[in-house]
Design a protein around this motif. Structure first.
Motif, PDB file in Angstrom:
ATOM      1  N   UNK A  53       1.099  -1.008   0.176  1.00 38.85           N
ATOM      2  CA  UNK A  53      -0.577   0.194   0.002  1.00 38.85           C
ATOM      3  C   UNK A  53       1.040   1.216  -0.086  1.00 38.85           C
ATOM      4  N   UNK A  54       1.584   1.210   0.995  1.00 41.45           N
ATOM      5  CA  UNK A  54       2.754   2.589   0.940  1.00 41.45           C
ATOM      6  C   UNK A  54       3.145   2.811  -0.084  1.00 41.45           C
ATOM      7  N   UNK A  55       4.480   1.629  -0.960  1.00 47.65           N
ATOM      8  CA  UNK A  55       4.998   2.238  -2.033  1.00 47.65           C
ATOM      9  C   UNK A  55       4.409   2.656  -3.468  1.00 47.65           C
ATOM     10  N   UNK A  56       2.903   2.464  -3.772  1.00 51.12           N
ATOM     11  CA  UNK A  56       2.416   2.771  -4.786  1.00 51.12           C
ATOM     12  C   UNK A  56       1.430   4.071  -4.180  1.00 51.12           C
ATOM     13  N   UNK A  57       0.909   4.305  -3.253  1.00 53.06           N
ATOM     14  CA  UNK A  57       0.681   5.475  -3.075  1.00 53.06           C
ATOM     15  C   UNK A  57       1.110   6.637  -2.892  1.00 53.06           C
ATOM     16  N   UNK A  58       2.157   6.079  -2.033  1.00 55.49           N
ATOM     17  CA  UNK A  58       3.005   7.414  -1.818  1.00 55.49           C
ATOM     18  C   UNK A  58       3.809   7.734  -2.850  1.00 55.49           C
ATOM     19  N   UNK A  59       4.242   6.559  -4.167  1.00 53.76           N
ATOM     20  CA  UNK A  59       4.634   7.210  -5.426  1.00 53.76           C
ATOM     21  C   UNK A  59       3.983   8.208  -5.852  1.00 53.76           C
ATOM     22  N   UNK A  60       2.660   7.752  -6.366  1.00 51.82           N
ATOM     23  CA  UNK A  60       1.891   8.494  -7.150  1.00 51.82           C
ATOM     24  C   UNK A  60       1.246   9.836  -6.329  1.00 51.82           C
ATOM     25  N   UNK A  61       1.666  10.098  -4.822  1.00 52.04           N
ATOM     26  CA  UNK A  61       1.746  11.071  -4.845  1.00 52.04           C
ATOM     27  C   UNK A  61       3.140  12.228  -4.886  1.00 52.04           C
ATOM     28  N   UNK A  62       4.155  11.608  -4.352  1.00 50.31           N
ATOM     29  CA  UNK A  62       5.010  12.228  -4.892  1.00 50.31           C
ATOM     30  C   UNK A  62       5.575  12.119  -6.417  1.00 50.31           C
ATOM     31  N   UNK A  63       5.201  12.060  -7.822  1.00 51.11           N
ATOM     32  CA  UNK A  63       5.271  11.768  -8.969  1.00 51.11           C
ATOM     33  C   UNK A  63       4.254  13.417  -8.844  1.00 51.11           C
ATOM     34  N   UNK A  64       3.131  13.031  -8.796  1.00 53.91           N
ATOM     35  CA  UNK A  64       1.782  13.746  -8.672  1.00 53.91           C
ATOM     36  C   UNK A  64       2.032  15.005  -8.213  1.00 53.91           C
ATOM     37  N   UNK A  65       2.394  15.256  -7.193  1.00 55.57           N
ATOM     38  CA  UNK A  65       1.943  16.404  -6.106  1.00 55.57           C
ATOM     39  C   UNK A  65       1.711  17.772  -7.192  1.00 55.57           C
ATOM     40  N   UNK A  66       2.545  18.106  -7.837  1.00 54.32           N
ATOM     41  CA  UNK A  66       1.916  19.414  -8.624  1.00 54.32           C
ATOM     42  C   UNK A  66       0.185  19.054  -9.315  1.00 54.32           C
ATOM     43  N   UNK A  67       0.087  17.959  -9.493  1.00 53.95           N
ATOM     44  CA  UNK A  67      -1.370  17.661  -9.527  1.00 53.95           C
ATOM     45  C   UNK A  67      -2.387  17.848  -8.329  1.00 53.95           C
ATOM     46  N   UNK A  68      -0.944  17.812  -7.323  1.00 55.75           N
ATOM     47  CA  UNK A  68      -2.365  17.231  -5.992  1.00 55.75           C
ATOM     48  C   UNK A  68      -2.439  19.048  -5.567  1.00 55.75           C
ATOM     49  N   UNK A  69      -0.865  19.905  -5.478  1.00 50.57           N
ATOM     50  CA  UNK A  69      -0.973  21.340  -5.398  1.00 50.57           C
ATOM     51  C   UNK A  69      -2.265  22.116  -6.571  1.00 50.57           C
ATOM     52  N   UNK A  70      -2.424  21.977  -8.060  1.00 45.48           N
ATOM     53  CA  UNK A  70      -3.428  22.517  -8.795  1.00 45.48           C
ATOM     54  C   UNK A  70      -5.208  21.616  -8.252  1.00 45.48           C
ATOM     55  N   UNK A  71      -4.561  21.206  -7.941  1.00 46.00           N
ATOM     56  CA  UNK A  71      -6.328  20.530  -7.799  1.00 46.00           C
ATOM     57  C   UNK A  71      -6.911  21.689  -5.884  1.00 46.00           C
ATOM     58  N   UNK A  72      -6.032  21.822  -4.881  1.00 42.84           N
ATOM     59  CA  UNK A  72      -6.306  22.121  -3.935  1.00 42.84           C
ATOM     60  C   UNK A  72      -5.559  23.494  -4.257  1.00 42.84           C
ATOM     61  N   UNK A  73      -5.448  23.710  -5.056  1.00 45.32           N
ATOM     62  CA  UNK A  73      -5.540  25.663  -4.661  1.00 45.32           C
ATOM     63  C   UNK A  73      -4.598  25.841  -4.410  1.00 45.32           C
TER      64      UNK A  73
END
Length: 395
Positions: A220-240
């Protein structure tokens, strides 16, 4: 301990956080997009995880001294090769080699050696060597960014290769030259005949349903955390959020990860890893809930802080639990398989996040799916928890 710490530190050259530092200069020079780089990265990572299953198993067949020299030589060749990348095809080969030798074999060699050498203090020993990676995560991004102001990215890789071949052989000879884990395994095996636990071969492990239940939680940790790290710019944009909110929140991630890393070593030695895996992903689930529910920038720090707690637990439990359940005689081949699963899951996380984003999923939708995965895997673990025990050998 010194050997394990340094090998874990040097595994960082194949980790996503380090290779990501070279993303922009390589893309600019080769003229490829983010998507193309991501596809090459995921494909090369999957290939490295498959080969790791076979190469990692060989640690059971050779003296740790000889195996370590092989891994260091491969890391040197991979780093030097990376400096000569001039096409997408060579980029794929370069990432494949770095993921195999760095993230895969360097961490595999250190954790397998420590899991075998220590028994009563295995948890504290593993937590100590994983500080090597935490140290690298703290030092290398700033150091490499500074070097980019002076040298080209190719020169930086050539410097890394030179440092590897000059420094690591000296460390090997200074720390494990006189250590023979083969004879130690014979001693452990003789003790097992007096009521200790059974050591499983890998072919028997893959037939054991408990292996897959525990693996679902471990991955769970490897696939979820990697997705978060790689797409952190998407999270930033989504959350404004402001552009530097997540990078600053990574400081909290590092602090909670290191603190938990330190604490978990003592907890494992007292309560065992197989009992603690029930709690390993609860902070990660809470992180998914925070990401799903809240939008204020303040919650970025809580979100990544919780991810750091699960990361600290996962680093220790990922090595100690397998040794507790399946013994240490064949732990090299077993950990080669689990490490390959882990590497594969990081590629899976990168791919699945990208597919979901391209199909219009919001970060809240993705967080909900991540949380659902955690809950399902945890329910299975709770249901079968009484069977997650080592098999005792009769006297």
């Amino acid at each position: 301990i010194i050997f394990g710490f340094i090998f874990t530190f040097f595994s960082s050259f194949g980790q996503s956080f380090f290779l990501g530092l070279f993303n922009a200069p390589i893309r600019n020079e080769l003229g490829i997009s983010h998507g193309q780089f991501g596809s090459v990265y995921a494909s090369a990572t999957i290939c490295s995880s498959l080969l790791l299953i076979w190469v990692g198993k060989k640690i059971d067949d050779y003296r740790i001294l000889n195996y370590s020299f092989f891994v260091v030589t491969l890391l040197f060749v991979s780093s030097l090769f990376f400096s000569f990348i001039n096409s997408v095809y060579l980029l794929a080969v370069g990432i494949f080699l770095m993921r195999l030798s760095g993230q895969g074999l360097m961490s595999h060699t250190s954790t397998t050696t420590i899991s075998r050498f220590f028994e009563r203090s295995r948890g504290k020993a593993l937590s100590t060597i994983w500080f090597g990676l935490s140290t690298a995560e703290f030092i290398l991004p700033v150091l490499i960014t500074y070097f980019f102001l002076i040298y080209s990215w190719r020169t930086v890789w050539q410097g890394i290769a030179l440092f590897i071949i000059l420094f690591l052989p000296f460390i090997i000879l200074s720390t494990i030259k006189s250590i023979n884990l083969d004879s130690r395994e014979k001693d452990i095996n003789s003790k097992q005949k007096k009521g200790k636990i059974k050591s499983w071969r890998r072919r028997d492990v893959i037939k054991d349903y408990r292996f897959y239940i525990v693996s679902l939680n471990m991955l769970a940790m490897p696939w979820i955390a990697t997705g978060i790290f790689v797409y952190q710019s998407f999270i930033t944009d989504s959350k404004m959020w402001a552009p530097y909110t997540i990078p600053k929140a990574f400081m909290v991630y590092s602090i909670t990860s290191i603190f938990t890393l330190f604490l978990s070593g003592f907890l494992v030695d007292k309560f065992t890893g197989r009992n603690l895996i029930l709690f390993m992903n609860i902070p990660l689930f809470l992180a998914m809930f925070v990401l799903f529910k809240f939008n204020h920038e303040f919650f970025a720090y809580i979100f990544l802080g919780l991810v750091g707690v699960s990361n600290g637990l996962a680093n220790i439990l990922g090595s100690s639990t397998w040794a507790e359940i399946y013994g240490v005689k064949y732990i090299g081949s077993i950990k080669a398989l689990t490490t390959a699963f882990m590497v594969f899951s990081t590629a899976f996380g990168t791919a699945i996040f990208g597919i979901l984003i391209d199909n219009g999923f919001t970060i809240e939708n993705i967080a909900f799916l991540g949380g659902t995965y955690i809950i399902i895997s945890l329910i299975l673990l709770i249901f079968f928890r009484k069977t997650i025990e080592p098999v005792k050998l009769s006297n």
